[in-house]
Each structure stands twice: as C-alpha cells, then as structure tokens.
Scaffold this active site. Structure first.
Site, PDB file in Angstrom:
ATOM      1  N   LYS A 191       0.888  -1.170   0.000  1.00 39.87           N
ATOM      2  CA  LYS A 191       0.000   0.000   0.000  1.00 39.87           C
ATOM      3  C   LYS A 191       0.925   1.218   0.000  1.00 39.87           C
ATOM      4  O   LYS A 191       0.892   2.070   0.898  1.00 39.87           O
ATOM      5  CB  LYS A 191      -0.902  -0.064   1.245  1.00 39.87           C
ATOM      6  CG  LYS A 191      -1.989   0.974   1.300  1.00 39.87           C
ATOM      7  CD  LYS A 191      -3.119   0.744   0.305  1.00 39.87           C
ATOM      8  CE  LYS A 191      -4.113   1.884   0.363  1.00 39.87           C
ATOM      9  NZ  LYS A 191      -5.059   1.909  -0.754  1.00 39.87           N
ATOM     10  N   ASP A 223      -5.543  -3.025  -2.323  1.00 40.43           N
ATOM     11  CA  ASP A 223      -6.976  -2.909  -2.646  1.00 40.43           C
ATOM     12  C   ASP A 223      -7.233  -3.386  -4.078  1.00 40.43           C
ATOM     13  O   ASP A 223      -8.220  -4.103  -4.352  1.00 40.43           O
ATOM     14  CB  ASP A 223      -7.485  -1.474  -2.426  1.00 40.43           C
ATOM     15  CG  ASP A 223      -6.495  -0.405  -2.848  1.00 40.43           C
ATOM     16  OD1 ASP A 223      -5.312  -0.752  -3.074  1.00 40.43           O
ATOM     17  OD2 ASP A 223      -6.878   0.768  -2.975  1.00 40.43           O
ATOM     18  N   ASP A 251      -7.275 -15.721   2.631  1.00 40.62           N
ATOM     19  CA  ASP A 251      -8.644 -16.208   2.832  1.00 40.62           C
ATOM     20  C   ASP A 251      -9.511 -15.913   1.611  1.00 40.62           C
ATOM     21  O   ASP A 251     -10.328 -16.740   1.197  1.00 40.62           O
ATOM     22  CB  ASP A 251      -9.269 -15.572   4.084  1.00 40.62           C
ATOM     23  CG  ASP A 251      -9.004 -16.409   5.324  1.00 40.62           C
ATOM     24  OD1 ASP A 251      -8.123 -17.288   5.251  1.00 40.62           O
ATOM     25  OD2 ASP A 251      -9.660 -16.185   6.346  1.00 40.62           O
TER      26      ASP A 251
END
Ligand code: NAD
Length: 362
Positions: A191, A223, A251
């Site tokens: 990020k 993102d 996940d």
C-alpha cells in the site's frame, strides 16, 4: 532415502484426514524406496487435556529434530471458553515461533473438474493456479508500540506496521524463488501510496528484482489486488505480501477453490530453492470441523496435497510430489467426491475411501 518427520494430527477431523495423508506418504515411500520415520505428537485441545499445554516443549524439540512437520488441525467447542488459561490455537503460535517459520505459502489451484464448486463463474476461475506468499513474523501483528491507553478525551490504541529491510528481502526472495519454478511472474502487494512500511517494501523488492531478471515483477496495491483476485484471478502466478495483507488475501483466494477441504499450505523457515531442502510445517488450511469429526465425511485432499508440498519443499522429492498431485486430479476426473465438493452425477465417498482411491492411483 530416509527422513524423519513429526506428525501432529490434532483435534476434530485432524486425525482422520491425517491417517489418509500418511497412507499416501507410505505408498510413495514404498514406490520410491524411501523410509519415512514418523514420530507422533500432540497439539491443540488433546495436548491441553493430556499434557496441560497446547504444545509441550518436548513436542517442539521433536519437531526441531525432524526434516519436516505435518499438522492436522486444532480446536473444538470443548476448549472454546474465552476465560480458559490456554487455548488450542496457542499451540499453532508456539509452533510458528519455536520453529522460526516466517513464510506461509498457500497455493490455490482450481481443478478443471471442480469449476462448478465455487460461488464464482466457471469462466472466471477456470485455470486458476496461484500461490500467495505471506510474511508471518512481522508487521501489524507484532510491531511495537502496540497498546491501548486512556486519555482525558477517551481511549486510544495503536498497532505498528514495522518492517526491516532484512525481513522484506527474506520474504521477497521466497516469492522470487518460487516464481522461478513456476510461470515466472511475481506480484508484490503493498500500500505504497499511503504507508511508509509499504514504500520500504517496494524499494527493497525492486532492488532484489535485479537478481532475478528472469522473473517478471509487478507492484500491485492491496486494494487493487483484492479486486483482481475475484475479477481476473488467472492473471496471478505468485503473490508476495506482508502479514496483515496476506492474512486477508489468503482467505479471499481460498474461496476460489470452492472448499477449504481442497487447500494445502506450508510454513517455511528458509527460502525454498529447487533441489534444496527447506525445513517447514505443512497443514491443510481448514480447521478441525468438529461437527464432521468421527463421521468419515471430511475431505482429506487438503492434507494429502500438504504431503505433496512437504515432499517438494522440505525433502526435495519433486517427482514424488507431482505423482501425488496427479493422483488427486485423476480421482477427481473419475468423478469421486467428498460431501463438500459433491455435484449431481458424481460418486460420493467418505474420508477413508477418498484416501484409498488416491493411494491406488499412485
Ligand atoms: P473449519 O475450517 O473447521 O470449518 C469451516 C467449514 O468448512 C465447516 O463447515 C466445515 O465442516 C468445513 N470443512 C473444513 N474442513 C473440511 C474438510 N476437510 N472437508 C470437508 N469440509 C470441511 O473452521 P471453523 O468451523 O471456523 O472452526 C472449527 C474449529 O477449528 C475452531 O475450534 C477453530 O478455532 C479451529 N480452527 C483451527 C485451524 C487450524 O488448526 N489451523 C484453522 C481454523 C480454525
């Protein structure tokens, strides 16, 4: 060849899926004339009940004396009380720390025969074959300061996303080396538009890239990565990222495969290089599924594929690892399914039968 392995079946469905994985391992041993010297230990709830700790120091010592460790799963309602002084998951944390495991590898491969098992459109997930490499020892979960305090205007809390260049280089190397053995594409996720630790991450990964001219490196914001993983997951080969981003992205990525019962994982203490042995812990990504325990229902494939990862990374037995993966594909192509991946027109089997079918195809 002879290898020493520690086996920690754990709780719930752990022992059942492990039994099938060991069946596969021994058959590979017979075929290739390897001897696997197995040492069983306790971890999780069963270790709390019998040894008073989620992982005893003797068991950690046994793991250290092994070439690799195979783990089932831990936990269950019996040990869920939040007030209890010790929890089954404490055993997992002690293992990671005690064995200095810093790199978590989670491959997500969608078998062509299972494209209808997920919530995504078959056209999106067909051909997905990626690995997420997550840093395990640094970042937000461990960085200091880490505290909560009270001020005149209310409570405050802080966690610190702290990384040294050595930590970044070590995990990025895992990503580059893995990419080299695959399609030679590495996506480094950060990020960097907002976080200082991510800017350092990007600098270090870019510097390291000069040692790997054969690997195509992309920097992807976390993102954007989260979106692309469900929009065009086939774009990815190897993804490398820090601890918290990795926790979330692994996940998300696991949902591409449809069932947790299909996905293996590895946690390594060194940089994997082809033909070299790296110490590691291998386990399915799922938990102990207590409601399925003792019913011969659980899918053993995640644990069986974890054995394949162990052969590849910790024992440098590539051919043997591929053989297991091929056997799993064949059994799925022939239409056998455990309940979690069941579809109309397929043959439903239990844990044991699935293990036996895969063993028979080796
Ligand atoms: P879970 O992974 O055990 O189960 C989630 C769902 O997936 C359930 O519906 C379960 O039946 C199904 N499932 C899981 N593994 C399967 C398999 N091999 N075959 C078929 N279906 C399978 O997660 P949960 O229910 O949130 O947690 C149960 C217990 O496991 C809790 O005590 C939790 O703390 C523990 N847990 C342990 C680990 C680990 O050992 N690494 C990881 C996650 C959760």
């Amino acid at each position: 060849m002879q290898f020493r392995l520690t086996v920690l079946p754990g709780d719930g469905i752990g022992p059942e899926v492990m039994e099938e994985a060991i069946r596969v391992l021994h058959t590979v041993g017979e075929r290739f004339h390897h001897h696997f010297d197995l040492h069983n230990g306790l971890i999780g709830g069963i270790a709390i009940d019998r040894e008073g700790a989620a992982l005893s120091s003797e068991t950690i010592e046994m793991c250290r004396r092994s070439n690799a460790v195979l783990l089932g799963a831990v936990g269950g309602p019996k040990w869920d009380d939040p007030q209890a002084p010790v929890h089954p998951e404490d055993g997992l944390l002690s293992l990671r720390k005690g064995l200095k495991l810093f790199a978590n590898l989670r491959p997500v491969k969608v078998f062509p025969t299972l494209v209808n098992c997920t919530t995504l459109k078959p056209d999106v997930i067909r051909g997905v074959d990626l690995v997420v490499v997550r840093e395990l020892t640094g970042g937000l979960y461990f960085g200091k300061p880490k505290k909560q305090w009270t001020t005149a205007r209310g409570r405050k809390a802080v966690d610190s996303m702290l990384y040294s260049e050595q930590e970044i280089e070590r995990i990025a190397r895992v990503g580059f080396e893995l990419a080299r053995t695959r399609r030679k594409k590495l996506a480094s996720v950060d990020k960097a538009n907002v976080l200082q630790s991510s800017r350092l991450w990007r600098q270090v990964v870019t510097e390291l890239a000069s040692e790997y001219p054969d690997v195509h490196l992309d920097h992807v914001l976390v993102d954007a990565c989260a979106m692309r993983l469900i929009q065009r997951p086939t774009d990815f080969d190897v993804i490398v990222t820090e601890n918290t981003f990795g926790d979330i992205l692994t996940d998300e990525a696991s949902m591409l495969a449809g069932s947790m019962g299909m996905l293996p994982s590895a946690s390594l203490a060194g940089v994997p290089r082809s033909g070299k042995r790296t110490f590691g812990l291998y386990e399915p990504i799922h938990g102990s599924a207590p409601k399925r325990a003792g019913q011969d229902m659980a899918n053993p494939i995640a644990t069986i594929l974890s054995v394949a990862m162990m052969l590849r990374h910790s024992l440098a037995l590539e051919q043997e690892a591929s053989l297991i993966e091929t056997a799993v594909s064949r059994v799925l192509e022939e239409g056998y399914r455990t309940y979690d991946i069941m579809e109309d027109g397929k043959q439903r089997v239990g844990t044991k039968e699935m293990g036996e079918l895969i063993t028979a195809r080796l």
